[in-house]
Design an enzyme around this catalytic site. Structure first.
Site, mmCIF file in Angstrom:
data_model
loop_
_atom_site.group_PDB
_atom_site.id
_atom_site.type_symbol
_atom_site.label_atom_id
_atom_site.label_comp_id
_atom_site.label_asym_id
_atom_site.label_seq_id
_atom_site.Cartn_x
_atom_site.Cartn_y
_atom_site.Cartn_z
ATOM 1 N N ASP A 180 0.823 -1.201 0.000
ATOM 2 C CA ASP A 180 0.000 0.000 0.000
ATOM 3 C C ASP A 180 0.862 1.258 0.000
ATOM 4 O O ASP A 180 2.004 1.238 0.453
ATOM 5 C CB ASP A 180 -0.918 0.007 1.229
ATOM 6 C CG ASP A 180 -1.827 -1.200 1.281
ATOM 7 O OD1 ASP A 180 -2.269 -1.643 0.205
ATOM 8 O OD2 ASP A 180 -2.085 -1.708 2.385
ATOM 9 N N LYS A 181 0.295 2.338 -0.463
ATOM 10 C CA LYS A 181 1.015 3.603 -0.592
ATOM 11 C C LYS A 181 1.718 4.002 0.704
ATOM 12 O O LYS A 181 2.879 4.406 0.682
ATOM 13 C CB LYS A 181 0.043 4.708 -1.016
ATOM 14 C CG LYS A 181 0.661 6.099 -1.043
ATOM 15 C CD LYS A 181 -0.378 7.157 -1.355
ATOM 16 C CE LYS A 181 0.211 8.563 -1.269
ATOM 17 N NZ LYS A 181 -0.799 9.611 -1.493
#
Length: 233
Positions: free
Chosen positions: A45-46
């Site tokens: 995830d970012k």
């Protein structure tokens, strides 16, 4: 690093890991992922920091993907979660699928979801929070985040899954201020992909990589350690 999107998507057309890799590798990446995700074997995830493996050619991509499919790739994450654990080790096994109420979230879905297994081990106890290691058998979207929330241990400052609220502890003003300061130190879900191991698809050599805990998470751990040792709050 935290904050880097893995591949271009609506709202993030550039500045991604893929953009950087295409420049660094002079366009030489596996084409299996298509134009949007060249070379990308798996994602994080970012706002999760840590390790990824990327394929520079199709044969490598296929070999790594096969290892992912049979769960032979070793992946260990470090995270700080709310609450204390009764046991030092355990695992969560469930099916994960897209949330029916929020398309940006995943949820437990035994009927239509995909199987997912997460093993966890307590590394350090802080009272209202715990520092743990999670090892993945499968690599579903948001797997650790959803599994930990499912068993009552939401990741610290995980806004999407409610971890940006003070879920454990007292109502004392000093404690609330302490947690707010911790949020400011680590303004993201406290999750880091620390180790990654696999067999080199061409040479057959066992490869193993380890990355240091990033400074924001290390500061968070240090703060909680002081809290656990003093309980002045």
């Amino acid at each position: 690093p935290k904050g880097m999107v893995v591949h271009p998507a609506p709202g993030n057309p550039d500045g991604t890991l893929v953009n950087a890799l295409l420049w660094h590798c002079k366009g030489s990446l596996s084409g299996i992922g298509g134009e949007i995700r060249p070379g990308i074997v798996h994602r994080i995830d970012k706002d999760t920091s840590g390790l990824l493996v990327v394929a520079k050619d199709d044969a490598t991509h296929i070999g790594l993907s096969q290892q992912m499919a049979v769960h032979s790739v070793e992946r260990a994450y470090r995270t700080i979660v709310y609450g204390g654990f009764a046991q030092d080790e355990g695992f969560v096994e469930s099916n994960l699928g897209r949330s029916k109420t929020d398309r940006k979230k995943m949820a437990i879905n035994y009927k239509n979801g995909k199987d997912a297994v997460t093993h966890y081990k307590v590394l350090e106890r802080f009272g209202n929070a715990t520092y743990i290691e999670c090892r993945l058998e499968t690599g579903r979207t948001h797997q650790i985040r959803v599994h930990m929330k499912y068993i009552g241990h939401t990741l610290f400052n995980d806004e999407r899954y409610g971890g940006h609220d003070i879920l454990k502890g007292t109502t004392f003003t000093k404690y609330k201020q302490f947690v707010q300061n911790c949020f400011a130190i680590c303004p993201r879900q406290a999750l880091h992909a620390k180790t990654l191991g696999f067999v080199h698809p061409t040479t057959g050599e066992e490869m193993f990589f380890d990355s240091e805990i990033p400074s924001d998470m290390q500061q968070l751990i240090d703060r909680w350690r002081v809290y656990a040792n003093t309980k002045e709050l």
